[in-house]
Every structure is written in structure tokens, then in C-alpha cells.
Scaffold this active site. Structure first.
Site, short mmCIF file in Angstrom:
data_model
loop_
_atom_site.label_atom_id
_atom_site.label_comp_id
_atom_site.label_asym_id
_atom_site.label_seq_id
_atom_site.Cartn_x
_atom_site.Cartn_y
_atom_site.Cartn_z
CG LEU A 10 -30.47 38.23 18.73
CD1 LEU A 10 -29.66 38.14 20.02
CD2 LEU A 10 -30.48 39.65 18.19
N GLY A 13 -24.35 35.71 14.08
CA GLY A 13 -23.13 35.03 14.50
C GLY A 13 -22.44 34.25 13.40
CD GLN A 81 -24.22 42.39 15.95
OE1 GLN A 81 -24.74 41.31 15.68
NE2 GLN A 81 -23.75 42.68 17.16
CG HIS A 374 -46.99 -5.95 -13.15
ND1 HIS A 374 -47.78 -6.79 -12.41
CD2 HIS A 374 -47.42 -6.07 -14.43
CE1 HIS A 374 -48.64 -7.40 -13.21
NE2 HIS A 374 -48.44 -6.98 -14.44
CG ASN A 397 -39.96 10.05 -22.40
OD1 ASN A 397 -39.14 9.14 -22.47
ND2 ASN A 397 -40.00 10.89 -21.38
#
Length: 495
Positions: A10, A13, A81, A374, A397
Site C-alpha cells: 500500500l 497515502g 486508488q 601527493h 585537461n
């Protein structure tokens, strides 16, 4: 022939107490919406039919249902519903989506009960089928800390379930009952069809109560049963953000306990969060402050953390990841990442490779045994095996319009502060000097050096920045050097 099973979830709601633009059942915990959790749990018992009742926000909820159906590779039928006239009406809508000759067992659950799992549904179904050979209706019950708002389970002197009375309709005596309805049921579909048309809106809510089916079935002489669940948290509903937060923490506890029982070491469960879709290999270790999200996969003997967040990341066996943020990346076996590394989507680190402190990568394929130790950015690049990228290097890039690719071969050594201005290729075995700016390809085995000899323009600061602290310091240093030089000359003259 195996008995057929249908599951109805269900999800129609409104969920107004969430105070959200997002439908209540689409709020997430542990990486899935509440609706997705309910559907995954239902799928675990391998039902013949799986139906979701939708109503409010039907487009969004329906799209979510379709997405989960794709994940599970099965059909999930939406039942509309139009008006929310109660749980009984919702199941009436669901029955229309079933084949007319379906005569198996039908389970009903709710999308706002996300902690309910497939094991519990399977146990309910087994008890339903074994009670007096086969119960007509079996309701899953529990005893909450606060029964306010729940329907009460009314039993007779023999302990048999007589009826379920909704909180709004309960007498003071009935309201004192602590055993309540979880909203999860198993029905004989034939009995359900016969009884559901007899439901009435003569109640405080003026709705069709699914709970009345139990009373009607009992009055018709069918066996009904109440199966009590000891772990009340599994059937606790979520109606607002506070309850969602509580459910999230509880689900995380369930997930961590499952992994620990399967052979994963979790040092501090209180600070560790793992999504439902995550897989972790045996003898892996999660240190404090770890978040494993999405579809992350951790290999055996891997060590993650402390303080690492991985989303949709695959980590190979024996790899170590420390204080790292990763998304959509692949980390090879026995590789090392961190601390303070940022792996963005498209990163692939090969076996025994290393991404060290303050390294950021994106769309980068870094070969086995290669190291980026690093202070480096690697974007849109391919690096071969056994190469080493010097500190403070940048793969340049982006030209302001589009991105370009850099290729670095195997066994390459680059000096610190090398700039790779893409598109550029560095051949196998090549070296670069510190501070090199690569704008052209480097042949295999070559040493790339850019820039001319260093040029020092003396007294530039004193001329162009007079009166500054730098000019003063420079003047003092030059004066000291001059004084030292004069003293040396005098000493040499005396000798």
C-alpha cells in the site's frame, strides 16, 4: 504445483505529516526509498504477483515503482486508488489487478514500514499456512512502547483473535490493550474476495477498514490468527521526519549486525553507516567514521577508514582506503588510497597502485603498481604500469571549451610540479625534470626539460617595492652579505 502467493504494498497515502514536496513513501533511508525497501522485502519471498497501490503523487510513485521493477528484473503491477477511502478500499483496488482465478495467499503490507524484511514476511506466510492447516486471515501483531494510534487486537478468553478495533473506535477497555495491529496481513485470497465486498463505512473515520475482514471471516466460521512479532521496530511505521530518523538508525544497526555476523569487523558501529545495497567481503575492516553508500562493494581483507565516504565504489581485496572521499571509482586489489584523497567518477586504480595525500582524480585509469603519491590532480588521463607522478603535478585537461586526454606510459618518472597540457603523450620509460610544462609529446626513454636557464634580476624588489617589508629585509640581507664579504677579504689580506 507450488501454492501461489501475491503481495500487495500500500503506497497511496498523502503523508502530510512529512511536510514535504516529496511523497512520503519516496523518502529514503539506507540508500533506498521506503517504498523500495518494502518492494525489495516482498520480492525476497518470490511472490507470483507483486502489486503496489498508488494514489497521491501517482506519477512520481509510479515512476519509482517502475525503477524498482527494473532493479529486481520482475513485473510490479501498479493499482490505482483514485480516492483514498481506507485500507479496505485500497485492497479492493489491488484485487482488480490480480487474475480473477487467483486462489493463493495474499500478503498486504505498507510502503511506510521500511524495516519489515523478507524473512519476517516469509515467517508470517509460513505461520499463516500452518495454522489449523490454513488460516483465512493472519494478522502480524506487536506490542509497542506507545500503542496510541494503533488498532487494538481483541482476543477471547482462549487467546484467539476476535477482532481488530481501530484506535478512534475503541472503548476505554479496548484502548487499554497493548497488543496492536502492525498493518501487515496474510489472507486466503478466496476468503478475502468473499468478505471485502461486505465492508462498511459505519465507523469513526467513515472509511472501509481492511481490519473488518478478520471479524467477518471469523463470524463466517473461518479460522483467523494473530502472529505476534517480538521485534516491534520491524513493523513501526514512519509518518514524520522524527520517525524517519529513528527508523534510519535502526535499519543501520540491522545492516551492520548482518555484516558483522558474516565476518566483517566494524570497529565503531555508532559512527559507521552502510547502505542496504552495499556488499562487504569477509575479514574486511571498517574503522570509525566510515560511510559506505549506494552500490559500493568492498573486497575481502580490505581496510576502510577512518573517516572515509565511498559512494558506488568498488574496492578490491586487501586494499587500504584512509580518510578518502570516493564516488563511482574502482580501487584495485592491494591498492592504497589516502589520506585526504578525492576519487571522482571514472577513476580506476590498478592492483597495488597508490593515490596518496591530497590527490584528486577524475576519469583517470591508473595502471597496476603506479603511484600518484601527493598533491596532484589527474583528470582525463591514462597512466601505464609502474609509473610515478611527482608531487604537485597537474594534468591540465580543460582548454575552456572542452576537455582533452593525456596518456602516460609505463615505467615513467615525472619530476615534481610537472604540468601535462593535454592532449599530450609521454612514452614508456620517459622522465621529466621538476617544473616541466609538457606541451608536446615525449618519446619513450627521453628526458623532458622545459624553460630556459634561470635568470635573477638583482635589486628588483628594492626598485619596484621600496618601503615594503620585503625591500627592507632584502636590503638588510645584502648589507650583511657585503659586511661578511669585506671581513673575509680583510682576513685574507692579513694572511
Amino acid at each position: 504445483m507450488p501454492q501461489q502467493t501475491a503481495v500487495v504494498v500500500l503506497a497511496a497515502g498523502a503523508g502530510t505529516r512529512m511536510r514535504s514536496k516529496t511523497p512520503k513513501v519516496l523518502h529514503s533511508l539506507a540508500g533506498r526509498s521506503m517504498l523500495a525497501h518494502a518492494l525489495h522485502a516482498a520480492n525476497e519471498i518470490d511472490p507470483t504477483h507483486l502489486i503496489t497501490v498508488v494514489g497521491h503523487d501517482r506519477e512520481q510513485v509510479g515512476a519509482a515503482v517502475a525503477a524498482v521493477a527494473g532493479e529486481l528484473g520482475r513485473e510490479i503491477v501498479p493499482a490505482l486508488q483514485e480516492q483514498q477511502l481506507g485500507t479496505g478500499h485500497a485492497v479492493q483496488c489491488a484485487l482488480r489487478a490480480l487474475p480473477a482465478d487467483f486462489a493463493g495467499d495474499l500478503l498486504v503490507t505498507s510502503a511506510d514500514v521500511p524495516l519489515l524484511d523478507g524473512h519476517t514476511l516469509g515467517a508470517l506466510l509460513d505461520e499463516h499456512r500452518s495454522y489449523q492447516e490454513r488460516s483465512a486471515v493472519t494478522v502480524l501483531t506487536f506490542v509497542p512502547d506507545d500503542p496510541n494510534g494503533y488498532g487494538r487486537i481483541v482476543r477471547d478468553a482462549d487467546g484467539q483473535v476476535v477482532e481488530i478495533v481501530e484506535h478512534a473506535d475503541a472503548t476505554p477497555e479496548q484502548a487499554a490493550i497493548t497488543e496492536v495491529n502492525s498493518g501487515v496481513y496474510a489472507f486466503d485470497a478466496t476468503v478475502l474476495r468473499a468478505m471485502i465486498g461486505r465492508l462498511s463505512t459505519a465507523n469513526a473515520q467513515h472509511e472501509l477498514y481492511l481490519t473488518d475482514v478478520l471479524r467477518l471471516a471469523r463470524e463466517a466460521g473461518h479460522p483467523v490468527h494473530g502472529a505476534r512479532l517480538l521485534d516491534a521496530a520491524k513493523v513501526t511505521g514512519v509518518n514524520d521526519r522524527v520517525q524517519l530518523s529513528i527508523a534510519t538508525r535502526t535499519m543501520n544497526r540491522y545492516i551492520l549486525e548482518r555484516h558483522m555476523r558474516a565476518g566483517v569487523t566494524i570497529i565503531d558501529p555508532a559512527s559507521t553507516w552502510v547502505d542496504a545495497g552495499v556488499r562487504i567481503g569477509r575479514d574486511a575492516v571498517l574503522r570509525p567514521g566510515v560511510q559506505l553508500l549506494g552500490s559500493t562493494v568492498i573486497g575481502e581483507d580490505a581496510e576502510i577508514g577512518p573517516d572515509s565516504t565511498l559512494t558506488d565504489v568498488r574496492v578490491g581485496d586487501g586494499a587500504k582506503v584512509v580518510r578518502t572521499h570516493g564516488e563511482g571509482a574502482t580501487i584495485g586489489p592491494n591498492a592504497s588510497v589516502g589520506p585526504f584523497a578525492y576519487l571522482r567518477p571514472g577513476t580506476i586504480l590498478g592492483e597495488a597502485g597508490k593515490l596518496g595525500a591530497f590527490v584528486e582524480t577524475k576519469n583517470a585509469d591508473i595502471g597496476a603498481h603506479s603511484k600518484v603519491p601527493h598533491l596532484t590532480y589527474v583528470g582525463d588521463a591514462t597512466i601505464g604500469e609502474h609509473s610515478n607522478i611527482g608531487a604537485s603535478s597537474v594534468f591540465v585537461n580543460y582548454d575552456g571549451v572542452k576537455k582533452h586526454h593525456t596518456v602516460v606510459g609505463s615505467h615513467v618518472r615525472t619530476g615534481s610540479d610537472t604540468m601535462f597540457v593535454a592532449p599530450v603523450t609521454v612514452g614508456d620509460g620517459a622522465y621529466t625534470a621538476a617544473g616541466t610544462v609538457l606541451r608536446r609529446n615525449v618519446p619513450p626513454g627521453a628526458l623532458a626539460v622545459s624553460g630556459g636557464p634561470q635568470k635573477n634580476i638583482e635589486n628588483w624588489v628594492q626598485r619596484h617595492r621600496p618601503g615594503t617589508a620585503a625591500a627592507t629585509a632584502a636590503a638588510q640581507a645584502l648589507a650583511a652579505d657585503e659586511k661578511s664579504s669585506q671581513a673575509t677579504e680583510q682576513k685574507d689580506g692579513e694572511q
